[in-house]
Motif scaffolding. Structure first.
Motif, PDB file in Angstrom:
ATOM      1  N   MET A 115     -22.045-107.713  -6.990  1.00  0.00           N
ATOM      2  CA  MET A 115     -22.176-107.172  -8.352  1.00  0.00           C
ATOM      3  C   MET A 115     -20.829-106.607  -8.802  1.00  0.00           C
ATOM      4  O   MET A 115     -20.125-105.967  -8.019  1.00  0.00           O
ATOM      5  N   ALA A 116     -20.475-106.850 -10.068  1.00  0.00           N
ATOM      6  CA  ALA A 116     -19.225-106.266 -10.576  1.00  0.00           C
ATOM      7  C   ALA A 116     -19.543-105.213 -11.636  1.00  0.00           C
ATOM      8  O   ALA A 116     -20.488-105.357 -12.414  1.00  0.00           O
ATOM      9  N   LEU A 117     -18.743-104.134 -11.604  1.00  0.00           N
ATOM     10  CA  LEU A 117     -18.897-103.052 -12.570  1.00  0.00           C
ATOM     11  C   LEU A 117     -17.592-102.925 -13.343  1.00  0.00           C
ATOM     12  O   LEU A 117     -16.510-102.934 -12.759  1.00  0.00           O
ATOM     13  N   LEU A 118     -17.698-102.815 -14.647  1.00  0.00           N
ATOM     14  CA  LEU A 118     -16.501-102.611 -15.471  1.00  0.00           C
ATOM     15  C   LEU A 118     -16.323-101.114 -15.708  1.00  0.00           C
ATOM     16  O   LEU A 118     -17.266-100.421 -16.100  1.00  0.00           O
ATOM     17  N   PHE A 119     -15.100-100.621 -15.503  1.00  0.00           N
ATOM     18  CA  PHE A 119     -14.789 -99.216 -15.747  1.00  0.00           C
ATOM     19  C   PHE A 119     -13.888 -99.114 -16.965  1.00  0.00           C
ATOM     20  O   PHE A 119     -12.858 -99.797 -17.044  1.00  0.00           O
ATOM     21  N   TYR A 120     -14.270 -98.281 -17.915  1.00  0.00           N
ATOM     22  CA  TYR A 120     -13.398 -98.040 -19.064  1.00  0.00           C
ATOM     23  C   TYR A 120     -13.340 -96.552 -19.382  1.00  0.00           C
ATOM     24  O   TYR A 120     -14.363 -95.924 -19.667  1.00  0.00           O
ATOM     25  N   SER A 121     -12.148 -95.982 -19.352  1.00  0.00           N
ATOM     26  CA  SER A 121     -11.933 -94.622 -19.848  1.00  0.00           C
ATOM     27  C   SER A 121     -10.438 -94.416 -19.988  1.00  0.00           C
ATOM     28  O   SER A 121      -9.667 -94.852 -19.122  1.00  0.00           O
ATOM     29  N   GLU A 122     -10.047 -93.754 -21.063  1.00  0.00           N
ATOM     30  CA  GLU A 122      -8.621 -93.447 -21.209  1.00  0.00           C
ATOM     31  C   GLU A 122      -8.302 -92.054 -20.693  1.00  0.00           C
ATOM     32  O   GLU A 122      -7.153 -91.637 -20.712  1.00  0.00           O
ATOM     33  N   VAL A 123      -9.341 -91.326 -20.261  1.00  0.00           N
ATOM     34  CA  VAL A 123      -9.081 -89.942 -19.840  1.00  0.00           C
ATOM     35  C   VAL A 123      -9.571 -89.646 -18.423  1.00  0.00           C
ATOM     36  O   VAL A 123      -9.557 -88.499 -17.997  1.00  0.00           O
ATOM     37  N   ASP A 124     -10.031 -90.651 -17.717  1.00  0.00           N
ATOM     38  CA  ASP A 124     -10.475 -90.443 -16.336  1.00  0.00           C
ATOM     39  C   ASP A 124      -9.588 -91.274 -15.404  1.00  0.00           C
ATOM     40  O   ASP A 124      -8.898 -92.186 -15.848  1.00  0.00           O
ATOM     41  N   ASP A 125      -9.663 -90.946 -14.119  1.00  0.00           N
ATOM     42  CA  ASP A 125      -8.843 -91.624 -13.127  1.00  0.00           C
ATOM     43  C   ASP A 125      -9.606 -92.838 -12.579  1.00  0.00           C
ATOM     44  O   ASP A 125     -10.420 -92.720 -11.659  1.00  0.00           O
ATOM     45  N   GLY A 126      -9.346 -93.997 -13.167  1.00  0.00           N
ATOM     46  CA  GLY A 126     -10.074 -95.215 -12.804  1.00  0.00           C
ATOM     47  C   GLY A 126      -9.913 -95.588 -11.347  1.00  0.00           C
ATOM     48  O   GLY A 126     -10.869 -95.985 -10.681  1.00  0.00           O
ATOM     49  N   GLU A 127      -8.690 -95.439 -10.810  1.00  0.00           N
ATOM     50  CA  GLU A 127      -8.452 -95.799  -9.398  1.00  0.00           C
ATOM     51  C   GLU A 127      -9.315 -94.924  -8.485  1.00  0.00           C
ATOM     52  O   GLU A 127      -9.884 -95.404  -7.504  1.00  0.00           O
ATOM     53  N   ALA A 128      -9.402 -93.634  -8.820  1.00  0.00           N
ATOM     54  CA  ALA A 128     -10.194 -92.722  -7.978  1.00  0.00           C
ATOM     55  C   ALA A 128     -11.674 -93.094  -8.056  1.00  0.00           C
ATOM     56  O   ALA A 128     -12.378 -93.099  -7.042  1.00  0.00           O
ATOM     57  N   TRP A 129     -12.149 -93.440  -9.248  1.00  0.00           N
ATOM     58  CA  TRP A 129     -13.558 -93.852  -9.374  1.00  0.00           C
ATOM     59  C   TRP A 129     -13.805 -95.135  -8.574  1.00  0.00           C
ATOM     60  O   TRP A 129     -14.813 -95.265  -7.899  1.00  0.00           O
ATOM     61  N   ARG A 130     -12.859 -96.068  -8.675  1.00  0.00           N
ATOM     62  CA  ARG A 130     -13.039 -97.318  -7.929  1.00  0.00           C
ATOM     63  C   ARG A 130     -13.125 -97.030  -6.433  1.00  0.00           C
ATOM     64  O   ARG A 130     -14.003 -97.526  -5.743  1.00  0.00           O
TER      65      ARG A 130
END
Ligand code: GLV
Length: 308
Positions: free
Chosen positions: A1-16
């Motif tokens: 399963m793939a999840l798309l992450f979008y935010s300009e104010v959160d740390d995407g790498e850390a969420w991944r």
């Protein structure tokens, strides 16, 4: 399963990192690296561009990085799939830290000391017991209720208001339109934590400010759409309100020439009061993704008709 992450104010790498640690088979794609959109079954987002979610044909659920989902619901192209708000202890904890600090700022009169400093005046103002400051929390939901309890535990006198009746030990609770003015009448620091819905849009207006005791302060950590800007400026300039701490404003980011920036009684923070942090928020999202896979009920599901 793939999840798309979008935010300009959160740390995407850390969420991944945190999501993949919990669900090793999960592929997390950070916008704009969408890859093949047909492979994306879930999205974790904060204020995505209009139409982005609608461009994902296999989307099965949308997870909000915030507790408030008004921005997502305002997108007329939002796909008709389950939408979940963030439910996370760090969101409650960061909001609690923030409100404790701001309530103390007014309680210990740092706003008045700032004025005295501008006038180069060395003037003592004697501290008062914490319980003499009455904090009123509007909105006693997933965040408002624990935050009211935290302020109570810190020693403030806390009152709460909500649309439907809530009961919290040691917090005077008021409910509905009929009890709103009685709630406001004894509040020194008013905290707005309401969700933004058609019903609550523009609630922070002249009529509400007039119900607060003279000298009250507003701490706005809800949504910009709650606030009627000119009514706030008027209440401050007439001296009815002592000050306002705005963590959210009607148009974000706030325009450089907006009068809020330079108003001596307004403090601005750029929508940072409460954050769902990846270290803990990922557990909630991973659990919901597992539920989605298993066909079990999702947590934090938004009732679209209600708006939260
Ligand atoms: C922040 O504004 C949130 O909705 O969590």
């Amino acid at each position: 399963m793939a999840l798309l992450f979008y935010s300009e104010v959160d740390d995407g790498e850390a969420w991944r990192r945190e999501l993949m640690r919990r669900l090793p088979g999960l592929e997390v794609r950070l916008w704009p690296d969408l890859g093949d959109p047909k492979g994306i079954e879930a999205a974790l987002v904060w204020r995505p561009p209009r139409g982005l979610l609608a461009s994902l044909p296999a989307l099965k659920a949308v997870f909000s990085l915030g507790a408030g989902v008004d921005d997502l619901l305002a997108d007329p192209t939002l796909p008709d799939v389950p939408l979940c708000r963030m439910v996370d202890p760090s969101l409650v904890a960061t909001m609690g830290d923030f409100l404790l600090a701001v309530a103390l700022y007014y309680h210990r009169e740092f706003d008045r000391y700032a004025e005295l400093q501008r006038a180069c005046r060395w003037q003592t103002r004697l501290p008062r017991p914490l319980a003499e400051t009455r904090v009123g929390v509007m909105g006693l939901g997933e965040i408002g209720a624990p935050v009211a309890e935290r302020l109570r535990d810190a020693g403030f006198t806390v009152r709460g208001w909500s649309r439907t009746r809530r009961s919290l030990a040691g917090v005077a609770c008021f409910a509905g339109a009929t009890e709103r003015d009685a709630f406001l009448a004894e509040v020194d620091v008013l905290v707005c934590l309401l969700p933004l819905t058609p019903e609550t849009r523009g609630v922070l207006d002249a009529e509400l400010f007039a119900r607060l005791p003279a000298g009250a302060a507003l701490v706005h950590v809800g949504r910009g759409g709650h606030l009627v800007e000119e009514d706030l400026l008027d209440a401050l300039d007439r001296g009815h309100l002592r000050g306002a701490w705005l963590d959210t404003v009607p148009f974000e980011p706030l325009d450089a020439d907006h009068p809020f920036w330079r108003h001596p009684r307004i403090r601005i923070t750029p929508h940072v009061a409460g954050y769902g942090l990846p270290e803990t928020g990922a557990a909630f999202v991973a659990d919901n993704l597992q539920r989605l896979r298993d066909g079990r009920p999702l947590r934090g599901l938004v009732d679209r008709a209600r708006g939260y």
